[in-house]
Design a protein around this motif. Structure first.
Motif, mmCIF file in Angstrom:
data_model
loop_
_atom_site.group_PDB
_atom_site.id
_atom_site.type_symbol
_atom_site.label_atom_id
_atom_site.label_comp_id
_atom_site.label_asym_id
_atom_site.label_seq_id
_atom_site.Cartn_x
_atom_site.Cartn_y
_atom_site.Cartn_z
ATOM 1 N N PHE A 138 0.833 -1.194 0.000
ATOM 2 C CA PHE A 138 0.000 0.000 0.000
ATOM 3 C C PHE A 138 0.869 1.246 0.000
ATOM 4 C CE2 PHE A 138 -2.094 -3.450 2.203
ATOM 5 C CZ PHE A 138 -3.378 -3.458 1.690
ATOM 6 N N GLY A 139 0.319 2.343 -0.497
ATOM 7 C CA GLY A 139 1.052 3.593 -0.459
ATOM 8 C C GLY A 139 0.220 4.758 -0.969
ATOM 9 N N TYR A 156 -11.291 9.309 3.921
ATOM 10 C CA TYR A 156 -11.361 7.929 4.405
ATOM 11 C C TYR A 156 -10.221 7.562 5.343
ATOM 12 C CZ TYR A 156 -14.816 7.193 0.693
ATOM 13 O OH TYR A 156 -15.922 7.276 -0.109
ATOM 14 N N LEU A 157 -8.982 7.867 4.947
ATOM 15 C CA LEU A 157 -7.837 7.325 5.678
ATOM 16 C C LEU A 157 -7.783 7.760 7.139
ATOM 17 C CD1 LEU A 157 -5.492 5.406 5.303
ATOM 18 C CD2 LEU A 157 -4.073 7.347 4.598
ATOM 19 N N PRO A 158 -8.003 9.043 7.493
ATOM 20 C CA PRO A 158 -7.999 9.401 8.912
ATOM 21 C C PRO A 158 -9.069 8.684 9.723
ATOM 22 C CG PRO A 158 -7.783 11.364 7.558
ATOM 23 C CD PRO A 158 -8.148 10.236 6.631
ATOM 24 N N ALA A 166 -2.528 8.880 9.383
ATOM 25 C CA ALA A 166 -2.932 9.188 8.014
ATOM 26 C C ALA A 166 -2.060 10.288 7.419
ATOM 27 C CB ALA A 166 -4.401 9.598 7.974
ATOM 28 N N LEU A 167 -1.805 11.324 8.193
ATOM 29 C CA LEU A 167 -0.959 12.407 7.703
ATOM 30 C C LEU A 167 0.458 11.921 7.441
ATOM 31 C CD1 LEU A 167 -2.180 15.376 9.909
ATOM 32 C CD2 LEU A 167 -2.501 15.110 7.449
ATOM 33 N N GLU A 168 0.972 11.076 8.315
ATOM 34 C CA GLU A 168 2.304 10.518 8.084
ATOM 35 C C GLU A 168 2.357 9.775 6.760
ATOM 36 O OE1 GLU A 168 5.059 6.839 9.666
ATOM 37 O OE2 GLU A 168 3.694 7.782 11.094
ATOM 38 N N LEU A 169 1.366 8.940 6.508
ATOM 39 C CA LEU A 169 1.342 8.161 5.267
ATOM 40 C C LEU A 169 1.188 9.059 4.046
ATOM 41 C CD1 LEU A 169 -0.935 5.204 6.427
ATOM 42 C CD2 LEU A 169 1.549 5.179 6.166
ATOM 43 N N MET A 170 0.364 10.101 4.159
ATOM 44 C CA MET A 170 0.133 10.974 3.012
ATOM 45 C C MET A 170 1.287 11.937 2.788
ATOM 46 S SD MET A 170 -4.001 11.672 3.040
ATOM 47 C CE MET A 170 -4.173 12.152 4.769
ATOM 48 N N TRP A 171 1.941 12.391 3.862
ATOM 49 C CA TRP A 171 3.045 13.337 3.722
ATOM 50 C C TRP A 171 4.322 12.678 3.209
ATOM 51 C CZ3 TRP A 171 2.153 16.120 9.048
ATOM 52 C CH2 TRP A 171 1.180 17.134 8.879
#
Length: 268
Positions: A138-139, A156-158, A166-171
């Protein structure tokens, strides 16, 4: 319907299969058309009680088909340098899938068989439940292309893993494994690759045997309760209970319990 997406119904379960394996199931306009149509079709089909989405081949979904975009068939719509003319480009393309799912009260399960990256991960995030193959990855890769999640990722993610994660994954846009997805609560199960569809179908069959009205009202109430306060949620539960109690299945459940047997719910 296009060959880029397959739709099949067996034993009250609709299976949507993304069918561009040579492109890791990157979506085209034709696939998006069929995806929206399949969700709508399953939503209104009284014979369907659970929906599964999965991918053919090595990938679940790798997002938009960038190759087609560069060839002039922009999946995301139009010229990015003409914002006024293209203000609804996402609404008219990829956002049709989450909008269709918003109106779908039936359980929607993602069987993630391989890479789910960028918009492909967003498509997995739209599901009520996610079961992953041990080969899945995933990414949230948008940031690596100086873009943002355009089809609901920030919504959705948060709600699945919490705001900070979620922010860590998106940033960072980093890739993570199925096991890491399990540990953060993004997926509910990780199974051996060859067991992915059997495990997903087993769960779908278990849910499909439950009283359909109750299952759908629970989904409606759970999602709407996440967007409102306690008093409003309790009010909605009061109304939903009236509907649930009016069904024949609400008579069958107590009857089966009294007779010490498994209930035979009919879905109405």
């Amino acid at each position: 319907m296009t060959e880029e997406l397959l739709y099949d119904v067996q034993d009250h379960i609709a299976v949507i299969t993304l069918n561009r394996p040579e492109k890791l199931n990157a979506f085209s306009n034709e696939m998006l058309d069929a995806w929206q149509e399949s969700i709508t079709r399953a939503s209104v089909d009284q014979n369907v009680r659970v929906i599964i989405v999965t991918g053919e081949g090595r990938g679940f979904c790798s997002g938009a088909d960038v190759g087609r975009e560069r060839a002039g068939a922009d999946v995301l719509g139009g010229d990015p340098n003409a914002p006024a003319a293209n203000r609804n480009s996402l609404r008219n393309s990829v956002q049709r899938v989450p909008r269709a799912l918003f109106n779908c009260e039936k359980p929607y399960i993602a069987a993630v068989n391989g890479a789910a990256v960028g918009a492909g991960m967003d498509m997995a995030s739209m599901a009520d439940l996610r079961i992953a193959s041990d080969r899945a990855k995933f990414g949230m890769a948008y940031v690596r292309m100086a873009l943002i999640p355009g089809d609901g990722g920030c919504y959705y993610l948060p709600r699945i893993v919490g705001m900070s994660k979620a922010l860590e994954l998106m940033w960072t846009g980093k890739l993570f494994t199925a096991q890491e997805a399990l540990e953060m609560g993004y997926v509910s199960q990780v199974v051996e690759h060859d067991e992915l569809m059997p495990a997903t179908l087993a769960l779908a069959e278990q849910i499909a045997k439950m009283p359909a009205v109750s299952v759908q009202m629970i989904k409606r109430l759970a999602y709407r309760s996440a967007e409102t306060g306690l008093h409003e949620s309790l009010e909605m539960a009061d109304h939903a209970m009236v509907i649930a109690r009016s069904t024949e299945d609400a008579k069958e459940g107590p009857r089966a319990f009294a007779e010490k047997r498994e209930p035979n719910f009919q879905g109405f």
